[in-house]
Design an enzyme around this catalytic site. Structure first.
Site, short mmCIF file in Angstrom:
data_model
loop_
_atom_site.label_atom_id
_atom_site.label_comp_id
_atom_site.label_asym_id
_atom_site.label_seq_id
_atom_site.Cartn_x
_atom_site.Cartn_y
_atom_site.Cartn_z
N SER A 63 4.68 -5.61 2.59
CA SER A 63 3.74 -4.90 3.58
C SER A 63 2.30 -5.41 3.81
O SER A 63 2.09 -6.51 4.02
CB SER A 63 3.65 -3.40 3.06
OG SER A 63 3.11 -2.48 4.00
N MET A 64 1.31 -4.66 3.18
CA MET A 64 0.04 -5.13 3.28
C MET A 64 -0.42 -6.53 2.57
O MET A 64 -1.21 -7.35 2.87
CB MET A 64 -0.99 -4.15 3.07
CG MET A 64 -1.35 -3.81 1.42
SD MET A 64 -2.98 -2.80 1.16
CE MET A 64 -4.03 -4.21 1.70
N ASP A 107 12.24 0.15 10.32
CA ASP A 107 11.11 0.22 9.76
C ASP A 107 10.16 1.22 10.77
O ASP A 107 9.64 0.38 11.90
CB ASP A 107 10.52 -0.97 9.57
CG ASP A 107 9.07 -1.00 8.57
OD1 ASP A 107 8.56 0.21 8.52
OD2 ASP A 107 8.88 -1.78 7.70
N HIS A 109 11.28 1.04 5.61
CA HIS A 109 10.26 -0.07 5.26
C HIS A 109 10.31 -0.55 3.85
O HIS A 109 10.20 -1.69 3.59
CB HIS A 109 8.65 0.88 5.38
CG HIS A 109 7.55 0.01 4.99
ND1 HIS A 109 7.22 -1.29 5.73
CD2 HIS A 109 6.62 -0.12 4.08
CE1 HIS A 109 6.11 -1.79 5.32
NE2 HIS A 109 5.85 -1.09 4.39
N TRP A 146 0.77 -1.13 -0.19
CA TRP A 146 0.02 0.17 -0.08
C TRP A 146 0.83 1.28 0.12
O TRP A 146 1.86 1.36 0.73
CB TRP A 146 -0.91 -0.07 1.35
CG TRP A 146 -1.81 1.07 1.42
CD1 TRP A 146 -3.10 1.08 0.99
CD2 TRP A 146 -1.43 2.30 1.97
NE1 TRP A 146 -3.65 2.26 1.75
CE2 TRP A 146 -2.66 3.06 2.30
CE3 TRP A 146 -0.52 2.88 2.83
CZ2 TRP A 146 -2.77 4.43 2.97
CZ3 TRP A 146 -0.55 4.20 3.30
CH2 TRP A 146 -1.66 4.93 3.45
#
Length: 270
Positions: free
Chosen positions: A96-97, A220, A249, A29
């Site tokens: 990530s997502m 992160d 991240h 995202w």
């Protein structure tokens, strides 16, 4: 561009590179499949068929009016696998997502066809700070994010990407991320943020039984490692963790070569 249709007739844009064992890459995202381009080339050069797709509401996929929850995302992944013929000996890689799609697919679809998994800077198992998840992110942080996106969507992401990338990538990389985000549905962006912030994947962990690689930067601040990567490594017997010391991240951009090497090495041990 190639498109496929999901079971609810949502058009999903996808692309592939190379031939061989399929590796499906799920973006983070609020970006698109194009964030995987350097990794796709690395995989193709090493004998893999790299497949990446834009999540509904993002990139060039349909801006659907519904479906921004992880059950739907996992079903979309299943549709992508079926439509592309990537249904056996598949490696799933989620950033990530995108890690949430993997966790929910493994439980909801019983891991059909998957033999390896990789979670990169992933939101699994649970992002939200609660009494039984003290390392998580406070609800107020997510509320502030939602307020920022609703007040000035474009300005919010200028600031967001400073933490997302840290100080390593070029301004052009950040500009690409901002431009890519502006192609996403604002509604999808807000709804998806709520989904990754509040979905508890802890019940899904027992379904992750395939060899799993967890990669996470120790610096992160977008998805803190203590609440996510280290928790997966501690609770999933088949998981191993590689920590990228001092990395933010977006390790796909800050440590592209290392990430590609780690992926190829892991996949080669199947």
């Amino acid at each position: 561009m190639a498109y496929l249709k999901t079971r609810d007739d949502t058009a999903i844009r996808w692309k592939e590179l190379g031939e061989g064992r399929p590796v499906i890459l799920i973006h983070g995202w609020p970006l698109s499949a194009d964030s995987w381009d350097p990794i796709m080339m690395k995989l193709a050069e090493n004998g893999y068929r790299a497949i990446a797709y834009d999540r509904r509401g993002f990139g060039a996929s349909d801006h659907a009016s519904a479906g921004y929850d992880y059950d739907t995302f996992a079903d979309d992944l299943a549709d992508v696998m079926k439509a592309t013929g990537a249904t056996s000996d598949v490696a799933l890689v989620g950033f990530s997502m995108g890690g949430g799609e993997i966790a929910r697919y493994m439980s909801r679809h019983k891991g059909a066809g998957v033999t390896q998994a990789v979670l990169i800077s992933s939101v699994v198992p649970y992002m939200l700070k609660t009494d039984d998840n003290p390392e998580g992110v406070p609800q107020s942080t997510f509320d502030d994010m939602a307020d920022g996106m609703e007040t000035d969507f474009r300005a919010f992401f200028t600031g967001f990407f400073k933490d997302f990338y840290g100080d390593k990538p070029s301004e052009e990389e950040r500009h690409w991320a901002w431009m890519t985000t502006m192609k996403a549905s604002q509604y999808a962006t807000l709804q998806s943020a709520d989904a990754f912030a509040t979905t508890d994947f802890r019940p899904d962990l027992s379904s992750i039984t395939v060899p799993t690689l967890v990669i996470h930067g120790t610096a992160d601040v977008t998805v803190p490692i203590d609440a996510t990567g280290r928790q997966v490594a501690a609770k999933v017997p088949s998981a191993s963790l590689i920590e990228y010391e001092g990395e933010p991240h977006a390790v796909f951009a800050t440590q592209t070569e290392r990430l590609g090497d780690d992926l190829v090495n892991f996949l080669g041990n199947a």
